[in-house]
Design an enzyme around this catalytic site. Structure first.
Site, PDB file in Angstrom:
ATOM      1  N   GLU A   1      -4.197   3.800  -8.392  1.00 27.12           N
ATOM      2  CA  GLU A   1      -5.434   4.410  -7.910  1.00 27.12           C
ATOM      3  C   GLU A   1      -5.545   5.840  -8.416  1.00 27.12           C
ATOM      4  OE1 GLU A   1      -7.888   5.791  -3.899  1.00 27.12           O
ATOM      5  OE2 GLU A   1      -6.303   4.281  -3.709  1.00 27.12           O
TER       6      GLU A   1
ATOM      7  N   ASP B   1       0.317  -2.098   4.466  1.00 30.01           N
ATOM      8  CA  ASP B   1       1.503  -1.265   4.657  1.00 30.01           C
ATOM      9  C   ASP B   1       2.732  -2.127   4.949  1.00 30.01           C
ATOM     10  OD1 ASP B   1      -0.192   0.880   4.415  1.00 30.01           O
ATOM     11  OD2 ASP B   1      -0.094   1.508   6.507  1.00 30.01           O
TER      12      ASP B   1
ATOM     13  N   GLU C   1       0.977  -0.322  -4.771  1.00 27.60           N
ATOM     14  CA  GLU C   1      -0.210   0.493  -4.999  1.00 27.60           C
ATOM     15  C   GLU C   1       0.228   1.957  -4.971  1.00 27.60           C
ATOM     16  OE1 GLU C   1      -3.639   2.973  -3.491  1.00 27.60           O
ATOM     17  OE2 GLU C   1      -1.788   2.470  -2.433  1.00 27.60           O
TER      18      GLU C   1
ATOM     19  N   HIS D   1       0.821  -1.208   0.000  1.00 30.57           N
ATOM     20  CA  HIS D   1       0.000   0.000   0.000  1.00 30.57           C
ATOM     21  C   HIS D   1       0.858   1.263   0.000  1.00 30.57           C
ATOM     22  CE1 HIS D   1      -2.736   2.839   2.388  1.00 30.57           C
ATOM     23  NE2 HIS D   1      -3.387   2.627   1.260  1.00 30.57           N
ATOM     24  N   ARG D   2       0.777   2.018  -1.087  1.00 30.89           N
ATOM     25  CA  ARG D   2       1.624   3.207  -1.276  1.00 30.89           C
ATOM     26  C   ARG D   2       3.105   2.822  -1.155  1.00 30.89           C
ATOM     27  NH1 ARG D   2      -1.782   6.997   3.024  1.00 30.89           N
ATOM     28  NH2 ARG D   2      -3.820   6.149   2.461  1.00 30.89           N
TER      29      ARG D   2
ATOM     30  N   ASP E   1      -0.913   6.251  -5.812  1.00 34.49           N
ATOM     31  CA  ASP E   1      -2.011   7.209  -5.939  1.00 34.49           C
ATOM     32  C   ASP E   1      -1.624   8.284  -6.948  1.00 34.49           C
ATOM     33  OD1 ASP E   1      -3.859   6.309  -3.711  1.00 34.49           O
ATOM     34  OD2 ASP E   1      -1.992   6.587  -2.592  1.00 34.49           O
TER      35      ASP E   1
ATOM     36  N   LYS F   1      -6.788   9.118  -7.636  1.00 31.29           N
ATOM     37  CA  LYS F   1      -7.195   9.753  -6.385  1.00 31.29           C
ATOM     38  C   LYS F   1      -8.005  11.022  -6.669  1.00 31.29           C
ATOM     39  CE  LYS F   1      -6.379   8.584  -2.960  1.00 31.29           C
ATOM     40  NZ  LYS F   1      -7.151   7.782  -1.985  1.00 31.29           N
TER      41      LYS F   1
ATOM     42  N   HIS G   1      -0.874  10.813  -2.101  1.00 33.86           N
ATOM     43  CA  HIS G   1      -2.181  10.352  -1.650  1.00 33.86           C
ATOM     44  C   HIS G   1      -3.153  11.484  -1.346  1.00 33.86           C
ATOM     45  CE1 HIS G   1      -5.174   9.139   1.393  1.00 33.86           C
ATOM     46  NE2 HIS G   1      -5.262   8.045   0.659  1.00 33.86           N
TER      47      HIS G   1
END
Length: 283
Positions: free
Chosen positions: A145, A271, A71, A44-45, A73, A147, A86
């Site tokens: 993603e 994470d 992942e 995640h990120r 954003d 955003k 993000h």
């Protein structure tokens, strides 16, 4: 002689259950192991539990930890460039202030996006979409993603153009996926990039999603990715029944990862990639 043959046959039947049981157990174990090995690990990120989110340092850490996907954003700057961050403002993760859409790419890249996390990462920059694609294409999957795309008219087209310029708009082992909380944006993106899998993100307000709503999502989405707190066995089954897969977000403890694993999801957005890898059959 015939009676003897029948007797031998009947005796043989008595032993069949004993020989079949271990075979069946072995088959069940094989299925279980296969399911475990298929659990997709999405950083995640980036590995944002170990490095500042949405920076090249976090993406590199995820790659080194052998995550299946990073992942990221994507937002758009004042001068129409695609940047990886993000929040819709730079306040939380940089030493600057202001909205992403009010700053040029040059202004964004003058900011320190690492010191807030740790002095070890002082000087980390906000990367561009192109920078991330060029660094990691073919090396690790990228879950993109969009955003708050409603703030950036035309972002779907810009993302599509950037992928097509690199010949990344064709399916390649599902190594590119696009998702968003803005479901209309995903419909537009799917029209532009029909060969790329898309996903709809679902917050807590979607806890009571209906079969009809899932069926509608399935007309353009390949993934239904909800907040982990609304995931149940029933929801997983209903999503699978509509032909979609599920990558819930965002795991930050081992217990959360274990729970999702037991619920039968297809992947976990986390994470901490090591929490997913600790399951038997993981990498």
């Amino acid at each position: 002689m015939r009676v003897r043959t029948v007797s031998i046959f009947l005796m043989a039947l008595l032993f069949i259950p004993l020989s079949v049981v271990p075979v069946l157990a072995s088959s069940e174990e094989t299925v279980s192991t296969k399911q475990q090995q298929q659990m997709v690990n999405i950083a995640h990120r980036g590995a944002s539990g170990h490095a500042p989110e949405n920076t090249m340092a976090a993406f590199q850490r995820a790659f080194e930890m052998k995550a299946d996907y990073i992942e990221i954003d994507v937002q758009m700057t004042k001068d129409g460039k695609l940047a990886i961050i993000h929040d819709t403002t730079v306040d939380r993760t940089t030493n600057g202030t202001g909205s992403v859409g009010d700053l040029t790419l040059e202004e964004l890249q003058q900011l320190d996006a690492g010191s807030w996390f740790s002095e070890e990462f002082a000087g980390e920059k906000i990367p561009t979409f192109e920078e991330v694609l060029d660094a990691y294409r073919g090396k690790i999957g990228i879950l993109i993603e969009l955003k708050s795309p409603e703030l950036y008219p035309g972002i779907e087209e810009k993302v599509a153009e950037t992928l097509m310029e690199r010949n990344m708009h064709k399916p390649n082992n599902n190594k590119i996926i696009i998702q968003s909380f803005n479901h209309e944006s995903m419909q537009r993106s799917k029209e532009l990039l029909p060969s790329i899998p898309h996903g709809v993100l679902a917050g807590l307000s979607w806890a009571d999603v209906t079969d009809e709503q899932l069926a509608q999502f399935a007309t353009y989405a390949d993934y239904y990715n909800p907040n982990m707190n609304i995931v149940t066995h029933d929801l997983v089954d209903r999503v699978h029944a509509k032909g979609m897969e599920m990558y819930p977000y965002t795991v930050r403890t081992q217990e959360q990862a274990d729970n999702l694993f037991e619920l039968g999801v297809d992947g976990i957005i986390t994470d901490f990639p090591e929490y997913v890898d600790k399951h038997p059959g993981g990498k």
